[in-house]
Design a protein around this motif. Structure first.
Motif: not given
Ligand SMILES: [Ca+2]
Ligand SMILES: [Ca+2]
Lengths: 320, 320
Positions: B52, B54-56, B60, B244-245, B248
């Protein structure tokens, strides 16, 4: 080679290609764009090569091989569908009545495609195709379909790969029909195979995730669809493209639009004895507008009869 | 290392990861599946890793960076659209009135996305994104967005690549938003970037071929869309997946369904001082069901605060 720089595979490259202007044009292009001293140098990340499949990497007569797959599947599935013996387009297929099948038109063909290509999981379809490829034989050549690949094109793919080109298949054929065998047969990885596709649906399926194949077109990767497929999957314009029919014309134009030097190639089916001879009026792989544009723009025309020492890998044994 | 075999990068791998069970679990997995003597050996062609974005791979917060891109584009385009000062959702953006923008709901957001992401050629959009990435700065970090990538994840990507994994991005963000910069920034080639997409149309355009970006969704590469995107672009299940979320979770489940040994990783945002701390209730990157399932199934949870020596590459200078 015009200088002493080491070209990967030069000298031994393209052994099944006869010496001549076609082979030399390929060698000169690769020599030029991989030479860091050349004004035409192309960085490896931009060395994208795209190859059509049917008629460019393997044969496509008397009809596309994927069509034979669909026919064979209908016959195999018919045991679970006794009603098909009275229903078109299945009846025509079960009776080997091709004129009657053709009378069903595009709607009939689409029904055959969806019946045979949708309704199962992606894993199941992969196994169905693998099993078929391992056992089915071409009706007149009487050999596995994957024997009917072009030895000179295999060498071209390998030569480009050795020179740090990323080689992709960009075919009007089904992406999931090609993936199960093309990786091993051509040495082109699954993630570099672009083709026509149907929509899919993810299902968690009680803890066993599956992807289901739906009877709905996603991408028709032919004609205008080829540049679209190239953009979708690759994200940059090719610098080398090879095709054999008018269905590749847009891909070659897209390649020609690259600001870097590029190479456009059409395989012309001229060998009635060893393969098939067809072009402008063929019902499969018609090569008409593409031929005219290739001549007008100086794109490379491969004359199968003149340029290739052998057509198929199994002929290599008989060549010294 | 548990034996004397040479592991690419072992010993020097993952320098920005603190020693501990997380780092060791990664090293042990790669050691195991790349060891031809291991029962868990995975051939290079099957070593698919999906990350992933965004955020990974980058931050983000306070919202997805692609949203800032869209806002900046609306403001830049507004000079040609005087009517926007009285039209929602543009009015809200031009007045920096985020609550008013949020009141426009999904329809308003979709309008913003299509206005800023469609209506131009693919070449034009690539230039727009490249120019923005080169100049735009994060509102609170006051740095280019591409500075806000995670150094430890860069090292993980490189470590996997050194061990013959093919590393792909599989992001809910726009595929054509990521491609112009992600190749250089992450070392992941354009053709290994999978993301959400809009439909396109090829036009020969009087001998100058173009691909036009249309205001119509093609693939939403998030949640159920991630396994679908993985199948579409890669054609095989991953053996390594990082997210991260909850967006995923389906990708990690799809990875877990691989018959080969696999590694599932969630980045948990726990570092309020150096990055941001958020999980179950976050408006961006909510991590709730994924967290529960990770704990239940023994997937790897990366604790950013505990596991990472630095967050961003620019912090490396201050570490000995
Ligand atoms: Ca993400
Ligand atoms: Ca063809």
């Amino acid at each position: 080679p015009t200088n002493s720089r080491e070209i990967a595979g030069a000298g031994t490259a393209l052994p099944s290609w006869n010496e001549g202007s076609t082979k030399q044009a390929i060698l000169d292009f690769v020599e030029d764009v991989t030479n860091p001293q050349s004004a035409n140098y192309i960085e490896p990340k931009d060395r994208i090569a795209t190859f059509d499949n049917d008629g460019t990497l393997w044969s496509e007569q008397p009809v596309y091989f994927q069509f034979f797959f669909a026919i064979d599947r209908i016959k195999a599935m018919a045991t679970d569908h006794p009603e098909w013996k009275d229903q078109q387009p299945y009846k025509a297929i079960l009776e080997n009545d091709m004129p009657a099948l053709m009378e069903q038109g595009m709607a009939g063909l689409l029904k055959v495609v969806m019946t045979t290509h949708a309704g199962m999981t992606t894993d199941e379809f992969e196994k169905i195709v693998s099993d078929w490829v391992a056992t089915a034989k071409h009706p007149t050549k009487n050999r596995p379909y994957t024997d009917l690949i072009y030895q000179p094109m295999l060498e071209l793919v390998k030569y480009l790969q050795q020179n740090d080109f990323k080689v992709f298949i960009v075919s009007g054929g089904g992406i999931d029909f090609m993936r199960p065998w093309a990786e091993d047969v051509y040495g082109i990885p699954k993630d570099r195979i672009v083709g026509s596709s149907i929509k899919t649906e993810y299902d968690y399926n009680d803890g066993q995730p599956i992807i289901k194949r739906l009877p709905e077109i996603d991408l028709i990767d032919d004609k205008e669809g080829k540049p679209i497929g190239i953009h979708r999957y690759i994200g940059r314009k090719p610098v080398f493209a090879a095709g054999n029919s008018d269905g590749d014309l847009q891909m070659l134009r897209w390649t020609a639009a690259n600001s870097a030097k590029s190479f456009k190639l059409f395989v012309h089916h001229t060998d009635e004895a060893r393969e098939w001879a067809y072009d402008r009026d063929s019902h499969i792989g018609a090569f008409d507008k593409g031929w005219d544009e290739a001549k007008e723009k100086g794109w490379t025309l491969v004359d199968m009869k003149e340029d290739w020492k052998v057509i198929y890998p199994y002929e290599l044994d008989s060549v010294d």
